[in-house]
Each structure stands twice: as C-alpha cells, then as structure tokens.
Design a protein around this motif. Structure first.
Motif, mmCIF file in Angstrom:
data_model
loop_
_atom_site.group_PDB
_atom_site.id
_atom_site.type_symbol
_atom_site.label_atom_id
_atom_site.label_comp_id
_atom_site.label_asym_id
_atom_site.label_seq_id
_atom_site.Cartn_x
_atom_site.Cartn_y
_atom_site.Cartn_z
ATOM 1 N N GLY A 198 0.779 -1.234 0.000
ATOM 2 C CA GLY A 198 0.000 0.000 0.000
ATOM 3 C C GLY A 198 0.808 1.280 0.000
ATOM 4 N N GLY A 199 2.008 1.261 0.541
ATOM 5 C CA GLY A 199 2.781 2.493 0.645
ATOM 6 C C GLY A 199 3.717 2.773 -0.504
ATOM 7 N N ASP A 200 3.682 1.960 -1.535
ATOM 8 C CA ASP A 200 4.633 2.109 -2.643
ATOM 9 C C ASP A 200 4.071 2.861 -3.842
ATOM 10 O OD1 ASP A 200 6.523 0.686 -1.205
ATOM 11 O OD2 ASP A 200 6.014 -1.226 -2.122
ATOM 12 N N CYS A 201 2.852 3.367 -3.756
ATOM 13 C CA CYS A 201 2.234 3.991 -4.927
ATOM 14 C C CYS A 201 2.990 5.239 -5.386
ATOM 15 C CB CYS A 201 0.771 4.306 -4.679
ATOM 16 S SG CYS A 201 0.468 5.301 -3.213
ATOM 17 N N GLY A 202 3.500 6.031 -4.450
ATOM 18 C CA GLY A 202 4.258 7.221 -4.817
ATOM 19 C C GLY A 202 5.540 6.881 -5.550
ATOM 20 N N GLU A 203 6.236 5.868 -5.048
ATOM 21 C CA GLU A 203 7.465 5.440 -5.696
ATOM 22 C C GLU A 203 7.184 4.906 -7.097
ATOM 23 O OE1 GLU A 203 6.740 4.757 -2.574
ATOM 24 O OE2 GLU A 203 8.435 5.403 -1.375
ATOM 25 N N PHE A 204 6.114 4.151 -7.238
ATOM 26 C CA PHE A 204 5.760 3.625 -8.568
ATOM 27 C C PHE A 204 5.425 4.768 -9.518
ATOM 28 C CE2 PHE A 204 5.879 -0.631 -7.074
ATOM 29 C CZ PHE A 204 5.828 -1.454 -8.187
ATOM 30 N N LEU A 205 4.678 5.736 -9.055
ATOM 31 C CA LEU A 205 4.323 6.865 -9.907
ATOM 32 C C LEU A 205 5.571 7.612 -10.367
ATOM 33 C CD1 LEU A 205 2.303 8.855 -11.192
ATOM 34 C CD2 LEU A 205 2.367 10.097 -9.041
ATOM 35 N N LEU A 206 6.449 7.923 -9.443
ATOM 36 C CA LEU A 206 7.674 8.636 -9.812
ATOM 37 C C LEU A 206 8.544 7.805 -10.747
ATOM 38 C CD1 LEU A 206 8.598 10.247 -6.387
ATOM 39 C CD2 LEU A 206 7.701 11.390 -8.425
ATOM 40 N N GLN A 235 8.047 -4.529 -8.374
ATOM 41 C CA GLN A 235 8.015 -4.458 -6.920
ATOM 42 C C GLN A 235 9.398 -4.715 -6.321
ATOM 43 O OE1 GLN A 235 5.156 -3.660 -5.056
ATOM 44 N NE2 GLN A 235 6.618 -3.451 -3.400
ATOM 45 N N ASP A 236 10.159 -5.598 -6.930
ATOM 46 C CA ASP A 236 11.501 -5.917 -6.433
ATOM 47 C C ASP A 236 12.450 -4.720 -6.497
ATOM 48 O OD1 ASP A 236 10.454 -8.449 -6.243
ATOM 49 O OD2 ASP A 236 11.526 -9.235 -7.989
ATOM 50 N N HIS A 237 12.147 -3.759 -7.338
ATOM 51 C CA HIS A 237 13.018 -2.603 -7.536
ATOM 52 C C HIS A 237 12.676 -1.432 -6.616
ATOM 53 C CE1 HIS A 237 13.375 -4.094 -11.968
ATOM 54 N NE2 HIS A 237 14.147 -4.802 -11.155
ATOM 55 N N VAL A 238 11.566 -1.516 -5.878
ATOM 56 C CA VAL A 238 11.086 -0.368 -5.117
ATOM 57 C C VAL A 238 12.094 0.091 -4.065
ATOM 58 C CG1 VAL A 238 9.318 0.442 -3.499
ATOM 59 C CG2 VAL A 238 8.659 -0.793 -5.538
ATOM 60 N N ILE A 239 12.675 -0.819 -3.322
ATOM 61 C CA ILE A 239 13.621 -0.421 -2.275
ATOM 62 C C ILE A 239 14.829 0.275 -2.889
ATOM 63 C CG2 ILE A 239 15.200 -1.288 -0.499
ATOM 64 C CD1 ILE A 239 13.080 -3.443 0.108
ATOM 65 N N GLN A 240 15.342 -0.275 -3.973
ATOM 66 C CA GLN A 240 16.491 0.332 -4.652
ATOM 67 C C GLN A 240 16.123 1.715 -5.198
ATOM 68 O OE1 GLN A 240 17.985 -2.025 -7.876
ATOM 69 N NE2 GLN A 240 19.515 -0.529 -8.479
ATOM 70 N N PHE A 241 14.946 1.827 -5.795
ATOM 71 C CA PHE A 241 14.513 3.113 -6.336
ATOM 72 C C PHE A 241 14.318 4.134 -5.219
ATOM 73 C CE2 PHE A 241 11.013 5.999 -7.536
ATOM 74 C CZ PHE A 241 11.696 6.733 -8.485
ATOM 75 N N ARG A 242 13.745 3.705 -4.103
ATOM 76 C CA ARG A 242 13.519 4.603 -2.961
ATOM 77 C C ARG A 242 14.851 5.157 -2.455
ATOM 78 N NH1 ARG A 242 10.280 1.490 0.715
ATOM 79 N NH2 ARG A 242 8.496 2.135 -0.516
ATOM 80 N N LYS A 243 15.863 4.306 -2.351
ATOM 81 C CA LYS A 243 17.185 4.763 -1.899
ATOM 82 C C LYS A 243 17.788 5.743 -2.894
ATOM 83 C CE LYS A 243 18.304 0.628 0.767
ATOM 84 N NZ LYS A 243 19.170 -0.564 0.856
ATOM 85 N N ALA A 244 17.662 5.445 -4.174
ATOM 86 C CA ALA A 244 18.192 6.347 -5.204
ATOM 87 C C ALA A 244 17.465 7.689 -5.178
ATOM 88 C CB ALA A 244 18.064 5.703 -6.582
ATOM 89 N N LEU A 245 16.168 7.667 -4.930
ATOM 90 C CA LEU A 245 15.379 8.892 -4.849
ATOM 91 C C LEU A 245 15.837 9.758 -3.682
ATOM 92 C CD1 LEU A 245 12.995 10.526 -5.965
ATOM 93 C CD2 LEU A 245 11.497 9.170 -4.490
ATOM 94 N N VAL A 246 16.097 9.131 -2.545
ATOM 95 C CA VAL A 246 16.577 9.875 -1.377
ATOM 96 C C VAL A 246 17.912 10.541 -1.695
ATOM 97 C CG1 VAL A 246 17.478 9.601 0.974
ATOM 98 C CG2 VAL A 246 15.333 8.517 0.330
ATOM 99 N N VAL A 247 18.809 9.815 -2.335
ATOM 100 C CA VAL A 247 20.112 10.375 -2.695
ATOM 101 C C VAL A 247 19.936 11.567 -3.635
ATOM 102 C CG1 VAL A 247 22.255 9.909 -3.952
ATOM 103 C CG2 VAL A 247 21.385 8.238 -2.307
ATOM 104 N N LYS A 248 19.059 11.436 -4.625
ATOM 105 C CA LYS A 248 18.815 12.534 -5.571
ATOM 106 C C LYS A 248 18.224 13.755 -4.858
ATOM 107 C CE LYS A 248 17.941 9.610 -9.563
ATOM 108 N NZ LYS A 248 16.922 9.124 -10.484
ATOM 109 N N LEU A 249 17.243 13.530 -3.998
ATOM 110 C CA LEU A 249 16.591 14.645 -3.309
ATOM 111 C C LEU A 249 17.555 15.366 -2.373
ATOM 112 C CD1 LEU A 249 13.104 13.085 -2.545
ATOM 113 C CD2 LEU A 249 13.624 14.890 -4.192
#
Length: 91
Positions: A41-49, A67-81
C-alpha cells in the motif's frame, strides 16, 4: 497529470519565467495498459515517480517498474533529493 499538479501548486506564479515555455509544450495523454502494479500500500508514490522517470527516458515500464526494484529506487530517490537540496544550498 503534471499540468494539473503544476497548476495546483501555483508553479507558474512562483516561476513566471517558465510560464511562457511550459504553456507552449504539448502535453500528450497516453493510456498505458498492463503495467506493473505495486503490491504494498505504501509504494504507490514510488511507482508513480518511477513510471514518470522511465516513460520520460522512453524505456519499457515492464522492465524497469517492478516491486523488487522499489527499495532500490527509494534509496536512489533519497540520494537525488538530498543531493539537490545540498546543491541548492551552495547557490
């Protein structure tokens, strides 16, 4: 979706020099079917981005939005932000 978000946050009022440029850009509407969906339920924002990023680069969403990529993408997003935040502080 993006033009509505820009309008909602009053982007053009705070960035008047971009108004002329962005008003001339066509915003095509594309309906994509059969794309991966988030399973948690909490991954919709990451999927949209991630969808926006992948589609912007003309890549296949079925290969890059899983779905397997969400954690990696979330970490990359934090680094970018945080990198962008640090960059803005130096201006």
């Amino acid at each position: 979706m993006i033009p509505l978000v820009l309008q909602k946050i009053a982007y053009h009022e705070t960035h008047p020099d971009y108004t002329e440029v962005t008003s001339k850009i066509p915003w095509p509407i594309v309906r994509v079917c059969d794309i991966p969906q988030q399973k948690l339920g909490g991954d919709c924002g990451e999927f949209l981005l991630r969808y926006l990023e992948v589609l912007t680069h003309g890549l296949d969403v079925n290969s890059y939005c899983k779905q397997d990529h969400v954690i990696q993408f979330r970490k990359a997003l934090v680094v970018k932000l945080f990198g962008h935040r640090s960059w803005k502080k130096t201006l």
